[in-house]
Design an enzyme around this catalytic site. Structure first.
Site, mmCIF file in Angstrom:
data_model
loop_
_atom_site.group_PDB
_atom_site.id
_atom_site.type_symbol
_atom_site.label_atom_id
_atom_site.label_comp_id
_atom_site.label_asym_id
_atom_site.label_seq_id
_atom_site.Cartn_x
_atom_site.Cartn_y
_atom_site.Cartn_z
ATOM 1 N N GLY A 16 7.292 35.085 21.738
ATOM 2 C CA GLY A 16 7.831 36.070 22.496
ATOM 3 C C GLY A 16 7.599 36.155 23.671
ATOM 4 N N ILE A 17 7.192 37.379 24.225
ATOM 5 C CA ILE A 17 6.988 37.541 25.720
ATOM 6 C C ILE A 17 6.119 36.828 26.162
ATOM 7 C CG2 ILE A 17 7.140 39.251 28.056
ATOM 8 C CD1 ILE A 17 8.666 41.637 26.013
ATOM 9 N N ASP A 36 -4.322 33.397 21.866
ATOM 10 C CA ASP A 36 -3.343 34.087 21.101
ATOM 11 C C ASP A 36 -4.379 33.891 19.478
ATOM 12 O OD1 ASP A 36 -2.035 35.322 18.639
ATOM 13 O OD2 ASP A 36 -0.483 34.465 20.559
ATOM 14 N N CYS A 59 -8.032 32.580 20.130
ATOM 15 C CA CYS A 59 -9.129 34.537 20.432
ATOM 16 C C CYS A 59 -8.653 35.494 19.677
ATOM 17 C CB CYS A 59 -8.753 34.315 21.739
ATOM 18 S SG CYS A 59 -9.643 35.505 23.335
ATOM 19 N N VAL A 61 -8.233 38.796 21.045
ATOM 20 C CA VAL A 61 -8.837 39.866 22.017
ATOM 21 C C VAL A 61 -9.592 40.502 21.228
ATOM 22 C CG1 VAL A 61 -7.291 39.453 23.551
ATOM 23 C CG2 VAL A 61 -6.664 41.491 21.845
ATOM 24 N N SER A 142 4.209 49.424 28.397
ATOM 25 C CA SER A 142 5.603 49.795 27.967
ATOM 26 C C SER A 142 6.663 50.669 28.611
ATOM 27 C CB SER A 142 5.150 49.794 26.309
ATOM 28 O OG SER A 142 6.588 50.267 25.896
ATOM 29 N N TYR A 155 1.207 53.189 18.919
ATOM 30 C CA TYR A 155 1.415 52.139 19.873
ATOM 31 C C TYR A 155 1.688 53.117 21.028
ATOM 32 C CZ TYR A 155 4.366 48.290 22.276
ATOM 33 O OH TYR A 155 4.852 48.245 22.825
ATOM 34 N N LYS A 159 -0.240 52.759 24.850
ATOM 35 C CA LYS A 159 0.242 51.818 25.928
ATOM 36 C C LYS A 159 0.805 52.874 27.472
ATOM 37 C CE LYS A 159 1.649 47.746 24.613
ATOM 38 N NZ LYS A 159 0.765 46.271 25.088
ATOM 39 N N PRO A 185 7.459 46.872 30.156
ATOM 40 C CA PRO A 185 8.894 46.206 30.013
ATOM 41 C C PRO A 185 9.290 47.118 29.236
ATOM 42 C CG PRO A 185 7.451 44.813 28.637
ATOM 43 C CD PRO A 185 5.987 46.055 29.787
HETATM 44 N N1 LIG Z 1 9.332 43.467 23.476
HETATM 45 C C1 LIG Z 1 9.304 44.885 23.453
HETATM 46 O O1 LIG Z 1 10.514 45.395 23.569
HETATM 47 C C2 LIG Z 1 7.885 44.739 24.786
HETATM 48 C C3 LIG Z 1 8.859 46.436 25.223
HETATM 49 C C4 LIG Z 1 7.392 46.583 26.047
HETATM 50 C C5 LIG Z 1 6.054 46.476 25.729
HETATM 51 N N2 LIG Z 1 6.128 44.806 25.337
HETATM 52 C C6 LIG Z 1 4.984 44.578 24.959
HETATM 53 O O2 LIG Z 1 4.441 43.360 25.704
HETATM 54 C C7 LIG Z 1 4.123 42.329 24.784
HETATM 55 C C8 LIG Z 1 4.008 41.285 24.217
HETATM 56 O O3 LIG Z 1 5.588 41.463 24.069
HETATM 57 P P1 LIG Z 1 6.141 40.662 22.456
HETATM 58 O O4 LIG Z 1 7.713 41.114 22.312
HETATM 59 O O5 LIG Z 1 5.994 39.075 23.040
HETATM 60 O O6 LIG Z 1 5.153 40.583 21.026
HETATM 61 P P2 LIG Z 1 5.112 40.037 19.756
HETATM 62 O O7 LIG Z 1 4.763 40.713 18.762
HETATM 63 O O8 LIG Z 1 6.589 39.056 19.159
HETATM 64 O O9 LIG Z 1 3.788 39.112 20.325
HETATM 65 C C9 LIG Z 1 2.254 39.540 20.380
HETATM 66 C C10 LIG Z 1 1.598 38.452 20.721
HETATM 67 O O10 LIG Z 1 -0.071 38.819 20.206
HETATM 68 C C11 LIG Z 1 -0.886 37.891 19.639
HETATM 69 N N3 LIG Z 1 -1.563 38.858 19.238
HETATM 70 C C12 LIG Z 1 -1.744 40.003 18.539
HETATM 71 N N4 LIG Z 1 -3.363 40.680 18.051
HETATM 72 C C13 LIG Z 1 -3.652 39.703 18.698
HETATM 73 C C14 LIG Z 1 -5.275 39.667 18.793
HETATM 74 N N5 LIG Z 1 -5.648 40.523 18.562
HETATM 75 N N6 LIG Z 1 -5.714 38.693 19.884
HETATM 76 C C15 LIG Z 1 -4.617 38.199 20.413
HETATM 77 N N7 LIG Z 1 -3.191 38.023 20.046
HETATM 78 C C16 LIG Z 1 -2.809 39.025 19.345
HETATM 79 C C17 LIG Z 1 0.281 38.101 18.506
HETATM 80 O O11 LIG Z 1 -0.091 36.690 17.322
HETATM 81 C C18 LIG Z 1 1.554 37.119 19.482
HETATM 82 O O12 LIG Z 1 1.872 36.427 19.694
HETATM 83 C C19 LIG Z 1 2.957 43.275 23.789
HETATM 84 O O13 LIG Z 1 1.802 43.610 25.101
HETATM 85 C C20 LIG Z 1 3.617 44.265 23.798
HETATM 86 O O14 LIG Z 1 2.976 45.598 23.621
HETATM 87 C C21 LIG Z 1 7.163 44.510 24.935
#
Ligand SMILES: NC(=O)c1ccc[n+]([C@@H]2O[C@H](COP(=O)([O-])OP(=O)(O)OC[C@H]3O[C@@H](n4cnc5c(N)ncnc54)[C@H](O)[C@@H]3O)[C@@H](O)[C@H]2O)c1
Length: 249
Positions: A16-17, A36, A59, A61, A142, A155, A159, A185
């Site tokens: 993802g991001i 991760d 890891c 977190v 977020s 959630y 945030k 984001p």
């Molecule tokens: N995609 C969106 O629309 C959006 C919008 C606003 C904020 N965000 C934030 O951006 C960030 C990334 O979002 P995304 O869309 O890629 O989400 P996603 O759920 O696809 O990715 C999250 C990542 O965090 C990892 N993760 C989860 N629990 C974990 C833990 N205990 N230890 C280590 N890693 C862990 C997951 O394995 C995954 O790789 C997040 O903080 C999310 O809240 C996303």
């Protein structure tokens, strides 16, 4: 190359991001530690194939021992920690449902990863940054916090907590030369989350923006690079909202 040789840890970099952040930071010359619960080796290999340097660390977190090991392995490989990007969160697979239907255990899990994770990772890198007299922490918030999104209260609350955490930590760490900012984001097409939202809600997100298009992970990279780099050297405690103008603050 605005981040030449900077050592940057990105949590949640496996997909993802976070993956886009890791690749984008490496493209600016950073040596990236991708952390991760998922396997980050593919991201590390991708960075190295493009001529960069990377380290993949398993890891969770929310576990203190894991975050301490993350810092130790980073220092063993690269000798310093210039920046931490607290991106890992329970998000993409998190079911949207009314607050009365959210299991109490799920509330606790969200807080453990999305908030305790920031707390533990920041504590793990602090001694190295303090010794360097310089460091950067970027916490991922977020737009849901600014909008008050329904059916996602754990959630959204977490945030909002990220913004409070950022402000307080920035006050505490400023005297050590450590800057702490947040990046918020908007709804971004990041893969996993696309299965978890209705077409109606996707359309609403897009139409409510000033800029009428879908947000992609790459839309966030420039702002992250700015926050990690010296271009934002006199900025701390702030939250930058990057959501195509869906919300304002
Ligand atoms: N995609 C969106 O629309 C959006 C919008 C606003 C904020 N965000 C934030 O951006 C960030 C990334 O979002 P995304 O869309 O890629 O989400 P996603 O759920 O696809 O990715 C999250 C990542 O965090 C990892 N993760 C989860 N629990 C974990 C833990 N205990 N230890 C280590 N890693 C862990 C997951 O394995 C995954 O790789 C997040 O903080 C999310 O809240 C996303």
């Amino acid at each position: 190359m605005r981040l030449s040789d900077r050592v940057v840890i990105v949590t949640g970099a496996g997909r993802g991001i976070g993956r886009a952040y890791a690749l984008g930071l490496a493209a600016e010359g950073a040596r990236v530690v991708a952390a991760d619960v998922l396997d980050c080796k593919p991201v590390g290999t991708e960075i190295e194939t493009r001529g960069g340097q990377a380290l993949a660390v398993a890891c969770d977190v929310s576990r203190e021992a894991d975050t301490q090991r993350l810092a130790t392995e980073t220092l063993a490989r690269f000798g310093r920690i210039d920046a931490l990007v607290n991106n890992a969160a329970l998000y993409g697979n998190l079911k949207r449902r009314p607050f009365m239907e959210i299991p109490v255990e799920e509330w606790d899990q969200v807080m453990a990863v999305n908030l305790r994770g920031l707390f533990l990772c920041s504590r793990a890198v602090f001694p190295a940054m303090k010794a360097q007299g310089k460091g950067v922490i970027v916490n991922i918030s977020s737009s849901t916090f600014f909008k008050g999104v329904p059916d996602y209260i754990h959630y959204t609350t977490s945030k909002g907590g990220v913004v409070g955490f950022t402000r307080s930590l920035a006050r505490e760490l400023g005297p050590h030369g450590i800057r702490v900012n947040a990046l918020a984001p908007g709804f971004t097409l990041s893969g996993e989350n696309e299965k978890n939202i209705s077409e109606e809600r996707k359309r609403f997100n897009l139409e409510s923006r000033m800029l009428k298009r879908a947000e992609m992970p790459e839309d966030l990279v420039g702002t992250l690079v700015y926050l990690v780099s010296d271009d934002s050297a006199f900025m701390s405690g702030q939250t930058l909202l990057v959501d195509g103008g869906g919300s304002v603050h």
